[in-house]
Each structure stands twice: as C-alpha cells, then as structure tokens.
Design an enzyme around this catalytic site. Structure first.
Site, PDB file in Angstrom:
ATOM      1  NE  ARG A 151      -0.573 -14.522   0.819  1.00  0.00           N
ATOM      2  CZ  ARG A 151       0.376 -13.666   1.502  1.00  0.00           C
ATOM      3  NH1 ARG A 151       0.002 -12.933   2.900  1.00  0.00           N
ATOM      4  NH2 ARG A 151       0.519 -12.573   0.683  1.00  0.00           N
ATOM      5  CB  CYS A 164      -1.040  -0.152   5.779  1.00  0.00           C
ATOM      6  SG  CYS A 164       0.791  -0.847   5.172  1.00  0.00           S
ATOM      7  CD  GLU A 201      -1.388  -2.288   2.007  1.00  0.00           C
ATOM      8  OE1 GLU A 201      -2.298  -2.809   2.812  1.00  0.00           O
ATOM      9  OE2 GLU A 201      -0.032  -2.612   2.324  1.00  0.00           O
TER      10      GLU A 201
END
Length: 237
Positions: free
Chosen positions: A77, A86, A51
């Site tokens: 996943r 983040c 991110e």
C-alpha cells in the site's frame, strides 16, 4: 536526510506478512539522525496506530524531540497519511515534526501544524521545541556569531529549544533559547530590524529570503527571531 523515514517505514511494512494484527509500519527520526520504528497493534478496543507506538519506542530510547515521521501500509500500500488522533498527538508532543504524506506529485514532508490548522493545543504537553537551521549556518550559530534569523509561516515560540541542522549528520544539534520573536510586514523591514551589521542590504536579504520561501507573498509578515546557544546563555539550565 529526513526522508529516510519514508524508506524505513516502507521497508518495515514490506516485512509484515499476513498478520492482521500488525498492518502498518512507522518510522521517526530524532535530532541526532537516529531512526526509530514500530508497527500498529490492531484491536477492536482501539489498539494504537503505528505512529503512536513509534513515539513510545523513541521515548524508550531517550530520543527527545522528533523531527520527521512516516507510516506505510502492508501489502504494497505504500506511504499513508496519519489519522486525526495521531496528528493531534504529534502536534502536542512533537510540534515541530515533519510528517510524510502521499500526494499526486509524490511523497511530501509537511509540518504537523499544516495538517491540523486551527486546532486545539493541549496546554500541559510540555513539548520540547526544535528550531531548524540550514546546515551552512552551523559554525556561525555554534560560535555565537549568528544570533538572529528571519522566518515566514513557521510557529516559533520563546523558550528553550534544540537547534537542529537539517540534512547533515555531521552537525550535531545544539541546545539554546529563543529570546524574542518580533513580527514585521516585509515592507517594514529595516537594516536594524534585520540585525544587519556587515554592510548587507534589506533588498539583498529579502532576495535570499524569497529563494528560501518561494511561496511567500509580497506583503507577507515575517518573524525576526533572536536566540542564544546554550554556551552563551547563562539562564539555560
């Protein structure tokens, strides 16, 4: 349209292969509908998450404020939630961003502030704000006919903002200014406070508001937000 970030993040994650240094992909969307993608950089010294790399990629492209973010893991996943660091960075730099998270009911887009309630705000972030509208209001806002909006459970700040119209790439963002935010309890609303000048009723307005906010309690406080688009705001730089 904002959910496109989920597809972009998952597609990039599927391409990562077996490189243990890059195991998570992220995608973010800006107010013009552009998608920006990147992957994490794993390192024992604390390499950046996907991110955060994506925030840098978007900034390099001159994206401005971001409206949506999603991350996905390699090896099938799927969608993953952002870590605490983040979340804090997104809250400070892009306080109006929606973040995709996995739930038992499937992927959900959540305001970043909802993922960090009662949190610390970095006072010097100078984040550019985003004020969201349904796309059906574009013409009225752009022409200056619509200059107020009622919101529940949203964090609206007075000052300059980008007016973003959700789910419609044909409605480009507008620049404007939030002039005032006045809070009232629902049972204290009047035609004057709701800026009703076309014969509308408080009851009719509240019926529409409850459709938009189905979780809004009967005794909620709502914010009446007054704004100008840049073309009608001489103080907007």
């Amino acid at each position: 349209m904002e959910r496109r970030v989920i597809e972009a993040a998952e597609a990039l994650a599927r391409s990562l292969g077996n490189d243990t240094n890059h195991t998570v992909a992220a995608a973010a969307m800006d107010t013009n509908g552009r998608i920006h993608t990147a992957v994490n950089v794993y390192h024992f010294t604390g390499g950046p998450s996907a991110e955060l790399v994506t925030l840098g990629v978007a900034a390099t492209a001159g994206a401005g404020p971001l409206v949506a973010m999603a991350a996905a893991g390699d090896g099938g996943r799927g969608l993953i939630s952002p870590c605490g660091r983040c979340r804090q960075v997104m809250l400070d730099l892009h306080p109006d961003i929606l973040v995709a998270i996995p739930t038992v009911a499937g992927p959900q887009m959540r305001p970043i502030a909802k993922l960090l309630s009662d949190t610390y705000f970095f006072p010097d972030a100078q984040a550019e704000r985003v004020f969201r509208f349904n796309r059906r209001y574009y013409d009225a806002v752009a022409s200056g006919r619509k200059t107020s909006s009622v919101r529940w459970d949203e964090r609206i700040a007075v000052g300059l903002a980008i007016f973003y119209f959700e789910d419609d790439a044909e409605c480009p963002p507008l620049r404007g200014k939030i002039l005032e935010v006045l809070r009232y309890r629902i049972n204290g609303l009047t035609p004057e406070r709701l800026r009703l000048s076309n014969g509308g009723t408080v009851e009719g307005y509240l019926e529409s508001l409850r459709r938009h906010y189905p979780a809004m309690p009967a005794d909620a406080f709502v914010d009446v937000v007054d704004f100008h688009v840049a073309s009608s705001d001489p103080d907007h730089a």
